[in-house]
Write an enzyme that holds these catalytic residues in place. Structure first.
Site, PDB file in Angstrom:
ATOM      1  CB  CYS A  90      -5.799 -24.754  -0.692  1.00 56.04           C
ATOM      2  SG  CYS A  90      -7.126 -24.588  -1.881  1.00 56.04           S
TER       3      CYS A  90
HETATM    4  N1  LIG Z   1      -8.326 -22.563  -6.228  1.00 58.65           N
HETATM    5  C1  LIG Z   1      -8.161 -23.789  -5.765  1.00 58.65           C
HETATM    6  O1  LIG Z   1      -7.227 -24.471  -6.147  1.00 58.65           O
HETATM    7  C2  LIG Z   1      -9.120 -24.390  -4.770  1.00 58.65           C
HETATM    8  C3  LIG Z   1      -9.093 -25.769  -4.588  1.00 58.65           C
HETATM    9  C4  LIG Z   1      -9.982 -26.346  -3.701  1.00 58.65           C
HETATM   10  C5  LIG Z   1     -10.861 -25.542  -2.980  1.00 58.65           C
HETATM   11  N2  LIG Z   1     -10.840 -24.177  -3.157  1.00 58.65           N
HETATM   12  C6  LIG Z   1     -11.797 -23.395  -2.378  1.00 58.65           C
HETATM   13  O2  LIG Z   1     -12.883 -23.050  -3.232  1.00 58.65           O
HETATM   14  C7  LIG Z   1     -13.396 -21.743  -2.896  1.00 58.65           C
HETATM   15  C8  LIG Z   1     -13.339 -20.846  -4.120  1.00 58.65           C
HETATM   16  O3  LIG Z   1     -11.976 -20.702  -4.496  1.00 58.65           O
HETATM   17  P1  LIG Z   1     -11.544 -20.167  -5.916  1.00 58.65           P
HETATM   18  O4  LIG Z   1     -10.091 -20.468  -6.045  1.00 58.65           O
HETATM   19  O5  LIG Z   1     -12.465 -20.633  -6.975  1.00 58.65           O
HETATM   20  O6  LIG Z   1     -11.753 -18.595  -5.696  1.00 58.65           O
HETATM   21  P2  LIG Z   1     -11.818 -17.468  -6.838  1.00 58.65           P
HETATM   22  O7  LIG Z   1     -11.486 -16.201  -6.165  1.00 58.65           O
HETATM   23  O8  LIG Z   1     -11.028 -17.908  -8.040  1.00 58.65           O
HETATM   24  O9  LIG Z   1     -13.352 -17.476  -7.265  1.00 58.65           O
HETATM   25  C9  LIG Z   1     -14.363 -17.080  -6.421  1.00 58.65           C
HETATM   26  C10 LIG Z   1     -15.382 -16.324  -7.245  1.00 58.65           C
HETATM   27  O10 LIG Z   1     -16.482 -16.000  -6.380  1.00 58.65           O
HETATM   28  C11 LIG Z   1     -16.951 -14.719  -6.750  1.00 58.65           C
HETATM   29  N3  LIG Z   1     -17.748 -14.183  -5.648  1.00 58.65           N
HETATM   30  C12 LIG Z   1     -17.355 -13.599  -4.505  1.00 58.65           C
HETATM   31  N4  LIG Z   1     -18.409 -13.306  -3.737  1.00 58.65           N
HETATM   32  C13 LIG Z   1     -19.496 -13.723  -4.408  1.00 58.65           C
HETATM   33  C14 LIG Z   1     -20.890 -13.706  -4.138  1.00 58.65           C
HETATM   34  N5  LIG Z   1     -21.384 -13.233  -2.991  1.00 58.65           N
HETATM   35  N6  LIG Z   1     -21.721 -14.196  -5.060  1.00 58.65           N
HETATM   36  C15 LIG Z   1     -21.250 -14.695  -6.234  1.00 58.65           C
HETATM   37  N7  LIG Z   1     -19.940 -14.757  -6.529  1.00 58.65           N
HETATM   38  C16 LIG Z   1     -19.082 -14.275  -5.632  1.00 58.65           C
HETATM   39  C17 LIG Z   1     -15.695 -13.959  -7.079  1.00 58.65           C
HETATM   40  O11 LIG Z   1     -15.965 -12.830  -7.889  1.00 58.65           O
HETATM   41  C18 LIG Z   1     -14.883 -15.017  -7.813  1.00 58.65           C
HETATM   42  O12 LIG Z   1     -15.118 -15.007  -9.189  1.00 58.65           O
HETATM   43  C19 LIG Z   1     -12.542 -21.266  -1.731  1.00 58.65           C
HETATM   44  O13 LIG Z   1     -13.178 -21.632  -0.537  1.00 58.65           O
HETATM   45  C20 LIG Z   1     -11.268 -22.076  -1.879  1.00 58.65           C
HETATM   46  O14 LIG Z   1     -10.601 -22.248  -0.641  1.00 58.65           O
HETATM   47  C21 LIG Z   1     -10.000 -23.591  -4.051  1.00 58.65           C
END
Ligand SMILES: NC(=O)c1ccc[n+]([C@@H]2O[C@H](COP(=O)([O-])OP(=O)(O)OC[C@H]3O[C@@H](n4cnc5c(N)ncnc54)[C@H](O)[C@@H]3O)[C@@H](O)[C@H]2O)c1
Length: 459
Positions: A296
């Site tokens: 982030c």
């Molecule tokens: N990790 C954090 O602390 C956090 C906090 C707030 C916001 N975010 C935001 O949330 C979003 C997700 O982050 P995250 O940490 O969960 O990422 P992550 O990589 O842990 O999870 C994302 C998942 O999406 C899947 N994926 C990718 N393309 C896909 C598709 N086309 N269809 C279905 N699944 C698909 C991946 O395989 C993965 O399992 C990002 O935009 C991130 O910036 C993350």
């Protein structure tokens, strides 16, 4: 609002409506939500998607997770959690009850009444937003969208994404947004590893394309989240998240520069921060560190500056803070070089043990971790680098291939220098303080250890 022909208080016409306006899909969907009959789908089952899916399932909704990663889908269906904040016990119970399942087959979305999109939003090679995941997910959702469906984008992104990239892709069959389908943006605020705040008790901001969109999303999310906060548009909701993360980026940049300035003045920055923190108003505590990490803070503000560049505006605070924060791993290396120099040693050939490679304490995530830079910079200078991280048994990243070593008395004694990059709670800092020669402590983790025999160097 390029693709939106008309935006009124009630609806946004993606293309001319095929039939007269009525409110049946909304009423039906609200009824299903109220009766817990709505099927919820979460697209992207990572750090954000899995906890959200669990929360909806715990509320009694049938939740179908969809992910392109087969390993995650298989683990989930076997009731095995791959995220520290979710216990396998809790997951297994929900899977067994039939409330939670996962698939790689996107046609499952056809059954969904509400879809939350939680896919990654990283930077591309040129440090521009990589929107390919959001676009792919939006296209998959669009392929199975039907009347009476709520679609909520949760991935952190620049203002305009929901109405410019997601909404046009749902312009299928002349759907009227706000009447046939409901589109919102709701930024995820999850803080992995936070023992106090989790999905349910972290207020959730929601902005919709139309007021009806927000109404439906509020109805659903308020079942699983204690406080929901409506805002006037998807762009406002997108900007909320970027304000929050830019606020952190800039304040961390400020305090990192404070550390550098305090060092030059021979003042202990940690003492200064702790004393300043006693002010009961007008001050918020931030601490310096070895650099920014995670999915982030180092990335999201760049989404904002990228968008502003297209509008001929330079986001100056973001650029300055990013530059200061990016220099911190090098600053840590300078500390190591100086400390070894005091002992007439060079970095080249020195045994250096890194404690903690996760980007922050008590989690198993190495994305953008400053430890990766610290290790690379030390290796480039000829150091013999090893690491310990109880949460990261293997480190494979852009040419790095290492295994966590035991943090034993022998390993600590055999090291010329220990570098604390991540201050995991379970570390035995007293043991390290009693057996190390030099500790470069980038987190002030040694503060609780009384009279360590090691030389402790702070930022
Ligand atoms: N990790 C954090 O602390 C956090 C906090 C707030 C916001 N975010 C935001 O949330 C979003 C997700 O982050 P995250 O940490 O969960 O990422 P992550 O990589 O842990 O999870 C994302 C998942 O999406 C899947 N994926 C990718 N393309 C896909 C598709 N086309 N269809 C279905 N699944 C698909 C991946 O395989 C993965 O399992 C990002 O935009 C991130 O910036 C993350």
């Amino acid at each position: 609002m390029s693709s939106c022909l008309l935006l009124t208080a009630d609806c946004c016409l993606l293309s001319p409506p095929r039939r007269s306006i009525h409110t049946v899909p909304k009423t039906e969907l609200l009824g299903k939500i109220e009766r817990r009959e709505a099927v919820v789908s979460v697209v992207g089952l990572g750090y954000v998607g899995l906890p959200l899916a669990v929360e909806f399932a715990k509320e009694g909704y049938t939740v179908i997770g969809v992910d392109v990663a087969e390993d995650k889908v298989n683990l989930l269906n076997a009731g095995q959690s791959y995220i520290p904040d979710i216990s396998s016990d809790e997951l297994a119970k929900l899977v067994k009850s039939g409330k939670l399942s996962a698939t790689i087959d996107f046609s499952a979305l056809e059954k969904a009444d509400a879809i939350s999109i939680c896919v990654p939003t990283p930077l591309g090679k040129s440090k521009d937003p990589d929107m390919s995941y959001v676009i792919a997910a939006a296209e998959q959702v669009a392929a199975y969208a039907h009347k009476g469906m709520l679609i909520v984008l949760e991935s952190t992104t620049y203002p305009g994404t929901t109405d410019e990239l997601v909404m046009p892709r749902l312009a299928k069959n002349g759907f009227v947004v706000g009447e046939d389908v409901f589109i919102c943006f709701s930024p995820e605020r999850i803080d992995p590893g936070n023992p106090t705040y989790h999905v349910r008790n972290t207020p959730k901001v929601i902005g919709g394309i139309t007021p009806a969109c927000v109404e439906v999303a509020l109805a659903l999310y308020s079942k699983a989240i204690d406080q929901v906060v409506p805002v006037s548009s998807t762009r406002a909701a997108e900007m909320v998240k970027l304000l929050e993360n830019t606020f952190r980026l800039v304040n961390i940049g400020l305090v990192n520069e404070m550390a550098v300035m305090c060092d030059k003045l021979d003042v202990n920055v940690w003492e200064v921060i702790d004393a300043a923190s006693t002010k009961p108003f007008g001050f918020m505590t931030f601490y310096p560190g070895p650099g920014l990490g995670g999915h982030c803070i180092p990335i999201d503000p760049l989404y904002l500056s990228w968008k502003l560049k297209a509008l001929n505006y330079n986001a100056k605070f973001i650029e300055l803070a990013s530059a200061i924060n990016s220099d911190m791993p090098l600053y840590v290396i300078d500390k190591v070089i100086d400390a070894l120099n005091e002992e007439r040693k060079s970095v080249k050939g020195s045994k250096i043990l890194i404690m903690g490679v996760a980007y922050k304490r008590d989690i198993n995530d190495i994305r953008e971790s400053p430890a990766l830079d610290v290790i690379r910079l030390l290796q480039e200078r000829g150091a013999d680098v090893s690491y310990n991280d109880p949460y990261i048994p293997d480190l494979a990243h852009e040419g790095l291939a290492m295994k966590s070593v035991d943090l034993s008395v022998d390993a600590v004694q055999a090291s010329d220098c220990i570098v604390i990059v991540t201050d995991h709670t379970i570390y035995d800092y007293a043991m390290v303080g009693a057996n190390a020669r030099i500790i470069v402590d980038s987190r002030n983790a040694m503060k609780k250890v009384q009279s360590p025999t090691a030389t402790v160097v702070l930022l």
